[in-house]
Design a protein around this motif. Structure first.
Motif, PDB file in Angstrom:
ATOM      1  N   THR A 110      71.963  27.425  31.533  1.00 31.54           N
ATOM      2  CA  THR A 110      72.814  29.067  31.248  1.00 31.54           C
ATOM      3  C   THR A 110      73.913  29.180  30.223  1.00 31.54           C
ATOM      4  N   GLY A 111      72.944  29.355  28.971  1.00 34.24           N
ATOM      5  CA  GLY A 111      74.544  29.147  27.458  1.00 34.24           C
ATOM      6  C   GLY A 111      73.291  29.799  26.663  1.00 34.24           C
ATOM      7  N   THR A 112      73.995  30.095  25.599  1.00 32.07           N
ATOM      8  CA  THR A 112      73.993  30.545  24.150  1.00 32.07           C
ATOM      9  C   THR A 112      73.850  29.810  23.111  1.00 32.07           C
ATOM     10  N   PHE A 113      72.003  29.295  22.503  1.00 30.30           N
ATOM     11  CA  PHE A 113      72.190  28.523  21.543  1.00 30.30           C
ATOM     12  C   PHE A 113      73.025  28.573  20.128  1.00 30.30           C
ATOM     13  N   LEU A 114      73.406  27.609  20.062  1.00 27.79           N
ATOM     14  CA  LEU A 114      74.505  27.739  19.181  1.00 27.79           C
ATOM     15  C   LEU A 114      74.013  26.133  17.461  1.00 27.79           C
ATOM     16  N   ARG A 115      73.799  25.607  17.224  1.00 29.99           N
ATOM     17  CA  ARG A 115      72.347  25.159  16.560  1.00 29.99           C
ATOM     18  C   ARG A 115      72.139  23.231  16.930  1.00 29.99           C
ATOM     19  N   TYR A 127      74.678  24.292  23.026  1.00 32.14           N
ATOM     20  CA  TYR A 127      75.137  25.821  23.719  1.00 32.14           C
ATOM     21  C   TYR A 127      76.565  25.910  23.669  1.00 32.14           C
ATOM     22  N   ARG A 128      76.913  26.904  24.191  1.00 33.49           N
ATOM     23  CA  ARG A 128      78.180  27.454  24.535  1.00 33.49           C
ATOM     24  C   ARG A 128      77.373  27.881  25.969  1.00 33.49           C
ATOM     25  N   ASP A 129      78.568  27.144  26.930  1.00 37.47           N
ATOM     26  CA  ASP A 129      78.294  27.285  28.593  1.00 37.47           C
ATOM     27  C   ASP A 129      78.215  28.606  28.748  1.00 37.47           C
ATOM     28  N   LYS A 130      77.502  29.107  29.875  1.00 39.63           N
ATOM     29  CA  LYS A 130      77.907  30.954  30.179  1.00 39.63           C
ATOM     30  C   LYS A 130      79.197  30.754  30.561  1.00 39.63           C
ATOM     31  N   ARG A 133      82.066  28.392  28.760  1.00 41.48           N
ATOM     32  CA  ARG A 133      82.767  28.528  27.692  1.00 41.48           C
ATOM     33  C   ARG A 133      82.959  27.422  26.641  1.00 41.48           C
ATOM     34  N   GLU A 134      83.014  26.458  27.475  1.00 47.97           N
ATOM     35  CA  GLU A 134      82.849  25.189  25.960  1.00 47.97           C
ATOM     36  C   GLU A 134      81.622  24.608  25.413  1.00 47.97           C
ATOM     37  N   GLU A 135      81.735  24.362  24.478  1.00 47.44           N
ATOM     38  CA  GLU A 135      80.257  23.543  24.226  1.00 47.44           C
ATOM     39  C   GLU A 135      79.702  22.241  24.739  1.00 47.44           C
ATOM     40  N   ARG A 136      78.435  22.719  25.355  1.00 41.60           N
ATOM     41  CA  ARG A 136      77.667  21.357  25.870  1.00 41.60           C
ATOM     42  C   ARG A 136      76.477  21.033  24.783  1.00 41.60           C
ATOM     43  N   ARG A 137      76.363  19.748  24.828  1.00 35.59           N
ATOM     44  CA  ARG A 137      75.103  19.152  24.282  1.00 35.59           C
ATOM     45  C   ARG A 137      73.859  18.372  24.962  1.00 35.59           C
TER      46      ARG A 137
END
Length: 393
Positions: A110-115, A127-130, A133-137
């Motif tokens: 669950t999170g927001t796609f970044l790139r 993505y940014r974890d919901k 709020r950290e970036e995950r891969r």
């Protein structure tokens, strides 16, 4: 951990793709942006229910009649023979599909796609974890972009993904009464009226204990909220409690290319697969997810990136003709109120009614009655050339 496929998007297209690949034994993850409910009338045909094994518990209403309403308030009721149109609530239906994909073995994030990033080992979805709020891969071999009409994946990876045409849809979910005003909990109303939408239509669709009232337009400057409020007043629903309000783009044309030729393929709204004229998207999104999964599986087996193009080929092989006919209908009849009036008049015709719903229910043009097709073609021509007066019924 490395995945075979990462699916960006947890709507009907993304969840079907994730479920199909998981059931095929692939290591799959899907990324869902929680809390978003797409504005949608919620109608699904019997073929979707059958093809995707939808339980009756997800059907919040079974509609037996569709009403077409013209600019002059002429109403044509079209009975749905030998079946029904099922209605779903997207808030619960989409979550049901996500849970089913997870139960099949797909991992849910669950999170927001970044790139998308790439290195010598292949692509990764960032993505940014919901919660944190950290970036995950998520490292993967292939990516399915099923992240909606304004797809970030499509814009970054696929030619034409940044220029896809769309209309904006807006609706309000309300607590539904019983029969009141013109509202009937067993009937879907489609309103072809330029004062509601100058280029598309408005709708009042029952959802059991609730109802969806909304409209769509691609014309700048139209006040969507006022048009929906006017529609509620006209239907006798202005006094009903509003549960939520939602807006989103609806694509108008399938992209010419659905993959980037190496590691990304699109599905659903991201690929532009919403039916012209009707704006129907749930069934075509789910089919889009299935063909994207089929293409991804083929590419993983063969090692050939060109196999990702199978997604669009398989979809268009079955649905291209229907999309072309519906596009012609929209181009012909949605231009003006005079044309919309003639379109509703045409819907009086029994052959039009039967063939329209046979095509809708089964998702293909019916070839069994060629004379009916000829008659409809002649009547359609007569309306467009004004050989038939507007008072035709």
């Amino acid at each position: 951990m490395r995945y075979d496929v990462v699916v960006v998007g947890g709507g009907p297209a993304g969840t079907v793709a994730a479920e199909d690949l998981a059931r095929a034994g692939r290591k799959v993850a899907f990324l869902d942006r929680a809390g978003r409910i797409k504005p949608c009338g919620g109608a699904i045909p019997p073929r979707l229910i059958e093809d995707f094994d939808i339980p009756d518990s997800q059907i919040v209403a079974k509609i037996s009649t569709a009403r077409m309403i013209s600019p002059t308030q002429r109403a044509v009721d079209i009975p749905i023979e030998n079946g029904f149109v099922g209605m779903v609530d997207r808030e619960h239906f989409d979550e049901f599909l996500r849970l089913r994909a997870k139960d099949a073995g797909a991992e849910r994030f669950t999170g927001t796609f970044l790139r998308i990033e790439r290195d010598e080992s292949g692509p990764s979805v960032i993505y940014r974890d919901k919660e944190t709020r950290e970036e995950r891969r998520l490292e993967t071999t292939l990516i399915i972009g099923a992240d909606g009409a304004r797809s970030d994946v499509a814009r970054a990876e696929v030619p034409g993904g940044d220029t896809i045409p769309y209309v904006i849809a807006y609706h309000e979910i309300i607590k539904a009464p019983g029969k009141i005003g013109t509202y009937d909990p067993m009937r879907c109303d489609v309103i072809y009226d330029g004062t509601i939408s100058p280029d598309f239509y408005g709708w009042v669709f029952p959802h059991g204990a609730s109802a969806s009232v909304g409209m769509g337009t691609g014309v700048d400057g139209v006040d969507l909220k006022k048009a929906t409020a006017d529609l509620r007043v006209a239907s006798g629903l202005d006094g009903c409690e509003t549960i939520r309000k939602e807006g989103a783009p609806i694509p108008l044309k399938p992209l010419d290319k659905w993959d980037n030729g190496k590691d990304v393929v699109l599905a659903g709204d991201a690929a532009g697969v919403v039916a012209p004229s009707s704006g129907e998207g749930i069934y075509y999104a789910m089919v889009g997810g299935r063909v994207a999964a089929t293409a991804a599986q083929a590419a993983l087996v063969s090692g050939r990136a060109k196999d990702l193009a199978l997604a669009r080929k398989l979809f268009m092989k079955e649905h291209k003709t229907v999309f072309r006919v519906l596009r012609s209908m929209q181009d012909a009849y949605y231009k003006s109120d005079e044309r919309r009036e003639r379109f509703v008049s045409l819907c009086h015709d029994v052959d039009v009614q039967r063939l329209t719903f046979e095509a809708y229910m089964n998702k293909k043009l019916v070839k069994a009655r060629p004379m009916a097709h000829i008659k409809i073609g002649l009547k359609n021509l007569a309306h467009l050339t004004r050989l038939v007066p507007e008072t035709y019924a």
